[in-house]
Design an enzyme around this catalytic site. Structure first.
Site, short mmCIF file in Angstrom:
data_model
loop_
_atom_site.label_atom_id
_atom_site.label_comp_id
_atom_site.label_asym_id
_atom_site.label_seq_id
_atom_site.Cartn_x
_atom_site.Cartn_y
_atom_site.Cartn_z
N ASP A 98 -6.30 -3.70 5.42
CA ASP A 98 -6.04 -2.67 4.42
C ASP A 98 -5.26 -3.33 3.28
O ASP A 98 -4.25 -3.98 3.52
CB ASP A 98 -5.21 -1.54 5.04
CG ASP A 98 -5.54 -0.19 4.45
OD1 ASP A 98 -5.83 -0.14 3.24
OD2 ASP A 98 -5.49 0.82 5.18
N ASP A 199 -7.12 0.35 -0.88
CA ASP A 199 -6.45 1.64 -0.95
C ASP A 199 -6.37 2.15 -2.39
O ASP A 199 -6.11 1.39 -3.32
CB ASP A 199 -5.03 1.49 -0.38
CG ASP A 199 -4.26 2.78 -0.39
OD1 ASP A 199 -4.67 3.72 0.32
OD2 ASP A 199 -3.24 2.86 -1.11
N GLU A 255 -11.37 3.11 -1.29
CA GLU A 255 -11.01 4.53 -1.29
C GLU A 255 -11.08 5.02 -2.73
O GLU A 255 -10.35 4.53 -3.59
CB GLU A 255 -9.60 4.71 -0.73
CG GLU A 255 -9.16 6.16 -0.72
CD GLU A 255 -7.69 6.31 -0.37
OE1 GLU A 255 -7.32 7.38 0.16
OE2 GLU A 255 -6.89 5.40 -0.66
N HIS A 329 -6.05 8.11 8.82
CA HIS A 329 -4.61 8.28 8.80
C HIS A 329 -4.14 9.33 7.80
O HIS A 329 -2.98 9.76 7.87
CB HIS A 329 -3.94 6.93 8.46
CG HIS A 329 -4.36 6.39 7.13
ND1 HIS A 329 -5.61 5.87 6.91
CD2 HIS A 329 -3.71 6.31 5.94
CE1 HIS A 329 -5.71 5.47 5.65
NE2 HIS A 329 -4.56 5.73 5.04
N ASP A 330 -5.01 9.76 6.89
CA ASP A 330 -4.63 10.76 5.88
C ASP A 330 -5.05 12.18 6.26
O ASP A 330 -4.71 13.12 5.54
CB ASP A 330 -5.29 10.42 4.53
CG ASP A 330 -4.62 9.25 3.83
OD1 ASP A 330 -3.39 9.12 3.98
OD2 ASP A 330 -5.31 8.49 3.16
#
Length: 473
Positions: A98, A199, A255, A329-330
């Site tokens: 990430d 990200d 993302e 995770h969000d």
């Protein structure tokens, strides 16, 4: 020679802090991940995506980075990382990092110098603006509900943060910033990392949205709200590809927030040479209350979900590639959102998995499903690989307006796959499609015990069935 190995992969996402603790300090770590590699391999996953493991004050769960070329002490050492990478590769798996490139922590050395000295070269690494008689340069709010401008007393100016106050946005208009970021990306890829998940990619292009407040007042217009996916985003992505990704046989996924399928194609179209795939959130926003948090939900309209997922399947069918995911995770856990976390927890968890695992794209698993669902995931992944050619075939939605059933057909020149899924806790009646040869059909997978194959079938709460049809007979 570059390959599209990521098209046949299943990705397992790990949030390292909570995944596996190896030394009893209550914090997951790299050696804990190493100890669970055989489990991930046995599950059938091919790629491990690890959330940030860089040094961080953890204001935003590790997405506020102070050093992109190091490992956080609580996770282990760089030697531990090298061993993890080696052990991953020994098992025939791949590792994706990430990578945070929109912002840094305010504890980052770049920012620490920039906040003290207007003449520092690092000053232009971030966005700084003088205030106005009204206070901040603009009245925009961040995703956290607070102003995006934070006053900094040393120089008497404001810095921009589209996220938390302690996450200062990098100025991508500055070519020195871009080259510094590319150097950090290469640092990990040169170690043998197999890809990067970028990200908040949708936030890096923003200069055109940063005029002064006075400029707006002089135009007698209201301040324009900040908009993501700015006009230079694709210029930056092409440069990232030229400078970084084109030199490695790796997976790239970005993302990009709330984009349409048409916009998504601009990121992943095979003739665009930008990203292999993107994370969008259209389907995950269908049950969210406007202006509310992720966890403040409203009932899902199944027709909306079918429409969104179908549009993405169709738009990226011949160019580009989809990500297939329910959780990360969000996001809140999907069983509690689109399924039933009570009486039908197991059935709905299996049904939801089956819905996306037979679509076209790369599936992502967020760490863990209960043990009772584990074998079902193993079988799903195994079938997906067994019928890899069919997974690259066409996608057609059936019964788009049915309020209970999510039904679709996958097809190539030799076979068809019919996926029928009941999205409700009530029974649903399914009529076998007239143009679909029932005599050539066999039940491939189900989350209930059944063997009936009739023109009219009753599906139990959250029941899922997948049929395979041979077109050669």
């Amino acid at each position: 020679m570059k390959t599209d190995w990521w098209k046949d992969a299943v990705v397992y996402q790990i949030y390292p802090r909570s995944f596996q603790d190896s030394n009893g300090d209550g914090i997951g770590d790299l050696r804990g991940i190493i100890s669970r590699l055989d489990y991930i391999k046995e599950l059938g996953a091919d790629v491990i995506w690890i959330c940030p493991i860089y040094p961080s004050p953890n204001v935003d769960y590790g997405y506020d980075v102070t050093n992109h070329k190091a490992i956080m002490d609580s996770y282990g050492t760089m030697d531990d990382f090298h061993e993890l990478l080696d052990q991953v590769h020994q098992r025939g798996l791949k590792l994706v990092m990430d990578f945070v490139l929109n912002h840094t922590s305010v504890e980052h050395p770049w920012f620490k110098e920039a906040e003290l000295d207007k003449n520092s070269k690092y000053r232009s690494y971030y966005y700084w603006r003088p205030g106005t008689k009204n206070g901040p340069p603009t009245d925009w709010l961040s995703n956290y509900g607070c102003p995006v401008w934070q006053y900094e007393e040393h120089t008497g100016e404001y810095y921009l943060h589209m996220n938390a106050v302690k996450q200062a946005d990098l100025n991508w208009e500055n070519p020195e910033v871009r080259q510094a970021v590319y150097d950090m990306m290469k640092f990990w890829l040169d170690k043998g990392v197999d890809g990067l998940r970028i990200d908040q990619l949708h936030l890096i292009s923003k200069k055109e949205y940063l005029p002064s407040y006075e400029d707006y007042i002089n135009q007698q217009a209201e301040p324009k709200p900040f908009q993501p996916n700015g006009e230079r985003i694709h210029d930056y992505l092409k440069e990232i590809t030229d400078e970084v990704f084109s030199h490695y046989d790796v997976m790239s996924v970005g993302e990009v927030g709330s984009v349409t399928p048409e916009e998504g194609l601009k990121y992943t179209g095979t003739d665009k040479h930008e990203l292999n795939m993107i994370f969008h959130f259209q389907h995950m926003e269908l049950d969210q209350q406007p202006g509310k948090e992720h966890w403040d939900l409203k009932p899902l309209e199944l027709s909306d979900l079918k429409s969104v997922l179908t549009k993405w399947q169709k738009k990226l069918e011949h160019q580009g590639w989809n990500t297939l995911f329910w959780c990360n995770h969000d996001q809140p856990r999907i069983v509690s959102r689109f399924g039933d976390d009570g009486e039908y927890r197991k059935a709905s968890a299996k049904m939801l998995a089956a819905v996306i695992y037979f679509m076209k794209g790369t599936p992502y698993i967020y760490q863990g499903d209960p043990d009772s669902v584990l074998n079902y995931y193993k079988k799903l992944i195994s079938l997906r690989k067994q019928y890899a050619d069919l997974m690259k075939g066409s996608f057609d939605l059936l019964l788009p307006d049915d309020p209970q059933l999510f039904v679709y057909m996958r097809e190539n020149s030799k076979q068809q796959l019919l996926s029928v899924n009941n999205f409700s806790k009530e029974q649903a009646v399914f009529q076998w499609p007239k143009n679909c040869g029932k005599a050539q059909a066999s039940l491939l997978l189900s989350n209930y015990n059944n063997d009936d194959l009739d023109d009219e079938m009753v599906f139990r709460p959250y029941e899922s069935r997948v049929y395979l049809l041979d077109k050669t007979n």
